[in-house]
Write a protein that holds these residues in place. Structure first.
Motif, PDB file in Angstrom:
ATOM      1  N   ILE B 148       0.924  -1.132  -0.087  1.00  0.00           N
ATOM      2  CA  ILE B 148      -0.166  -0.026  -0.260  1.00  0.00           C
ATOM      3  C   ILE B 148       0.944   1.228   0.104  1.00  0.00           C
ATOM      4  O   ILE B 148       1.638   1.323   0.817  1.00  0.00           O
ATOM      5  CB  ILE B 148      -1.009  -0.071   1.346  1.00  0.00           C
ATOM      6  N   ILE B 149       0.752   2.096  -0.958  1.00  0.00           N
ATOM      7  CA  ILE B 149       1.482   3.225  -0.994  1.00  0.00           C
ATOM      8  C   ILE B 149       0.484   4.883  -0.711  1.00  0.00           C
ATOM      9  O   ILE B 149       0.982   5.975  -0.832  1.00  0.00           O
ATOM     10  CB  ILE B 149       2.336   3.545  -2.404  1.00  0.00           C
ATOM     11  N   GLY B 150      -0.838   4.288  -0.765  1.00  0.00           N
ATOM     12  CA  GLY B 150      -1.746   5.500  -0.894  1.00  0.00           C
ATOM     13  C   GLY B 150      -2.981   5.146  -0.518  1.00  0.00           C
ATOM     14  O   GLY B 150      -3.489   4.058  -0.643  1.00  0.00           O
ATOM     15  N   GLU B 151      -3.629   6.019   0.618  1.00  0.00           N
ATOM     16  CA  GLU B 151      -4.883   5.700   1.142  1.00  0.00           C
ATOM     17  C   GLU B 151      -5.886   6.717   1.140  1.00  0.00           C
ATOM     18  O   GLU B 151      -5.241   7.972   0.994  1.00  0.00           O
ATOM     19  CB  GLU B 151      -4.953   5.061   2.503  1.00  0.00           C
ATOM     20  N   VAL B 162      -1.069   1.419  -4.895  1.00  0.00           N
ATOM     21  CA  VAL B 162      -0.406   0.195  -4.515  1.00  0.00           C
ATOM     22  C   VAL B 162       0.922   0.276  -5.471  1.00  0.00           C
ATOM     23  O   VAL B 162       0.989   0.701  -6.440  1.00  0.00           O
ATOM     24  CB  VAL B 162      -1.126  -0.994  -4.723  1.00  0.00           C
ATOM     25  N   GLN B 163       1.927  -0.478  -4.841  1.00  0.00           N
ATOM     26  CA  GLN B 163       3.037  -0.852  -5.939  1.00  0.00           C
ATOM     27  C   GLN B 163       3.708  -2.202  -5.288  1.00  0.00           C
ATOM     28  O   GLN B 163       3.647  -2.371  -4.318  1.00  0.00           O
ATOM     29  CB  GLN B 163       4.177   0.397  -5.466  1.00  0.00           C
ATOM     30  N   LYS B 164       3.829  -2.912  -6.151  1.00  0.00           N
ATOM     31  CA  LYS B 164       4.897  -4.006  -5.988  1.00  0.00           C
ATOM     32  C   LYS B 164       6.000  -4.073  -6.894  1.00  0.00           C
ATOM     33  O   LYS B 164       5.458  -4.212  -8.048  1.00  0.00           O
ATOM     34  CB  LYS B 164       3.842  -5.333  -5.961  1.00  0.00           C
ATOM     35  N   ASP B 165       6.927  -3.966  -6.344  1.00  0.00           N
ATOM     36  CA  ASP B 165       8.132  -3.798  -7.478  1.00  0.00           C
ATOM     37  C   ASP B 165       7.880  -2.825  -8.600  1.00  0.00           C
ATOM     38  O   ASP B 165       7.537  -1.709  -8.364  1.00  0.00           O
ATOM     39  CB  ASP B 165       8.316  -5.158  -8.128  1.00  0.00           C
ATOM     40  N   ASN B 166       7.887  -3.212  -9.805  1.00  0.00           N
ATOM     41  CA  ASN B 166       7.900  -2.348 -11.055  1.00  0.00           C
ATOM     42  C   ASN B 166       6.505  -2.184 -11.443  1.00  0.00           C
ATOM     43  O   ASN B 166       6.087  -1.407 -12.292  1.00  0.00           O
ATOM     44  CB  ASN B 166       8.505  -2.797 -12.315  1.00  0.00           C
ATOM     45  N   VAL B 167       5.493  -2.611 -10.627  1.00  0.00           N
ATOM     46  CA  VAL B 167       4.113  -2.434 -10.960  1.00  0.00           C
ATOM     47  C   VAL B 167       3.373  -1.520 -10.115  1.00  0.00           C
ATOM     48  O   VAL B 167       3.467  -1.547  -8.789  1.00  0.00           O
ATOM     49  CB  VAL B 167       3.086  -4.020 -10.918  1.00  0.00           C
TER      50      VAL B 167
END
Lengths: 253, 192
Positions: B148-151, B162-167
């Motif tokens: 989670i990078i923003g709410e 969201v971010q997971k690696d390059n996504v």
């Protein structure tokens, strides 16, 4: 927290803004692209272009205006006026409009709402409604052709139907308060907002700051459409936002 | 379908070369991939799979190419969605997509809301308030905290980025969020 939106509306005739605002640094207040940029910089949350052109040829000018605006302005842009078919929707969306407002065409052919919602998503279908209190005050009637013809349809029945058909938002103009500067139509706005679960944009009657607060609280509106109060330079977008902050109305800063 | 043109115009405004494509080679040759979208989950998932673009897209993502899903394009990243039934997503980020369960608030959640950001490559963490433009009735749920990078708050706090690696996935529309959104797109375009 979700903000209440302030949406300036620009009337466009043959590619030119009617009643432009005298922003500082704007050379041509009649140029819709320059006006849109200025409103964006001033903090407007969205913009509405209302095409008040009559002829089809002049309407093609509107497509160019929308395309040029969408190249430089990155807030939601609604285009209304003379949209009659799904093809008209497609054309305006392709040029960069985010939402399309329909009024008379939806009243004459309600399936336009469901077809457009299905093809392009509800989020881009804004139903504009002109309503007027009946003489016996038993409710409001819906008018078409810019308020010239009474359809005899009941406002609340119509909003219920357009939500069911897939409209994404309602732009409600009260013919009783429009142009009065005495405030928005609180009873009509409240009645509509209470029976639908989609956002309601209130229009018609803003004359002073307290009118915004009234319609967003008592009236239950989600957004305010603002035209003449900006055009005549009485207030700026920032003035309205400062007022919202003071009154604890959630606003984008 | 979403308004692809708006996303393209935003990247062009920022000086990037942006193409709307149905060509698999173009996807392979691109430096970044963006999947915008509004509409229904099931339709979008189906057309993405049937077009054959999904396979190419997943390959490119696996190679580490920066990828950005916007709105429905973000929702497609998760394991499944409960929009009108139960539908399988791309499983690029663990999680589900569920409808807003709020009383007394309108659904869709439409308009400007404050994004509560975490330190991240897409967001300028300076300054507290980042208002962005949302239009959606469903949102990501059960996302592991690390992704989670923003709410944002609408009745309750939900995952908006969201971010997971390059996504990367953004529930709101950066292409319609004024200067705040443009800055995110610029940062995405600058990722290597």
């Amino acid at each position: 927290m979700l903000s209440k939106r302030i949406i300036p509306c620009l009337d466009v005739h043959a590619g030119r803004v009617v009643k432009g605002v005298n922003f500082i640094d704007i050379r041509d207040a009649g140029d819709p692209v320059q006006m849109a940029k200025a409103f964006n910089e001033a903090g407007a949350d969205e913009l509405v272009f209302l095409d008040i052109t009559a002829s089809a040829h002049e309407r093609s000018i509107m497509s160019d205006v929308v395309a040029k605006t969408a190249e430089e302005v990155f807030i939601p842009l609604t285009v209304g006026g003379g949209i009659r078919t799904v093809e008209d929707f497609r054309n305006m969306l392709k040029n960069g409009a985010d939402k399309i407002s329909v009024n008379t065409a939806a009243l004459k052919n309600p399936t336009l709402i469901s077809e457009a919602a299905e093809k392009f998503g509800s989020q881009c279908v804004v139903c504009a409604i002109d309503a007027k209190l009946r003489d016996d005050k038993s409710g409001w009637d819906v008018y078409l052709n810019g308020g010239r013809v009474n359809t005899g349809r009941d406002l609340l029945e119509w909003v219920y139907e357009i939500e069911r058909l897939g409209a994404g938002e309602i732009l409600l103009t009260s013919m009783d308060t429009d142009g009065t500067k005495d405030g928005y139509d609180l009873p009509a706005t409240r009645a509509v907002s209470d029976i639908v679960n989609i956002p309601v944009i209130a229009s018609g009657g803003a004359g002073q700051m307290s009118h915004f607060k009234d319609v967003l609280t008592v009236g239950g509106a989600d957004a305010v459409l603002v035209a003449s109060i900006f055009h005549y330079g009485d207030y700026t977008v920032q003035d309205v936002k400062d007022y919202f902050i003071k009154e604890n109305i959630p606003v984008r800063v | 379908m979403g308004n692809l043109r708006s996303v393209q115009k935003a990247f062009e405004f920022l000086g990037f070369d942006a193409h709307i494509t149905q060509n698999k080679n173009e996807l392979v040759n691109a430096s970044h991939i963006i999947l915008p979208g509004v509409g229904a989950f099931a339709d979008a998932a189906k057309s993405l799979a049937q077009s054959g673009m999904q396979e190419v897209m997943l390959n490119e993502i696996a190679k580490g190419k920066p990828f950005l899903g916007i709105c429905l394009g973000m929702q497609l990243l998760f394991d499944q969605s409960f929009e009108n039934g139960e539908h399988i997503g791309l499983s690029l980020v663990p999680g589900q997509v569920t409808r807003f369960d709020v009383t007394g608030l309108k659904v869709p959640h439409m308009g400007w809301n404050n994004l509560i950001v975490r330190d991240n490559a897409l967001f300028d963490s300076e300054g507290a308030d980042k208002y962005v433009y949302f239009v959606h009735s469903y949102h990501a749920s059960d996302i592991p905290d690390e992704f989670i990078i923003g709410e944002a708050d609408y009745g309750y706090r939900f995952t908006a980025a969201v971010q997971k690696d390059n996504v990367f996935g953004l529930q709101f529309h950066p292409e319609k969020s004024g200067d705040v959104g443009l800055s995110m797109l610029k940062r995405f375009g600058g990722l290597k």
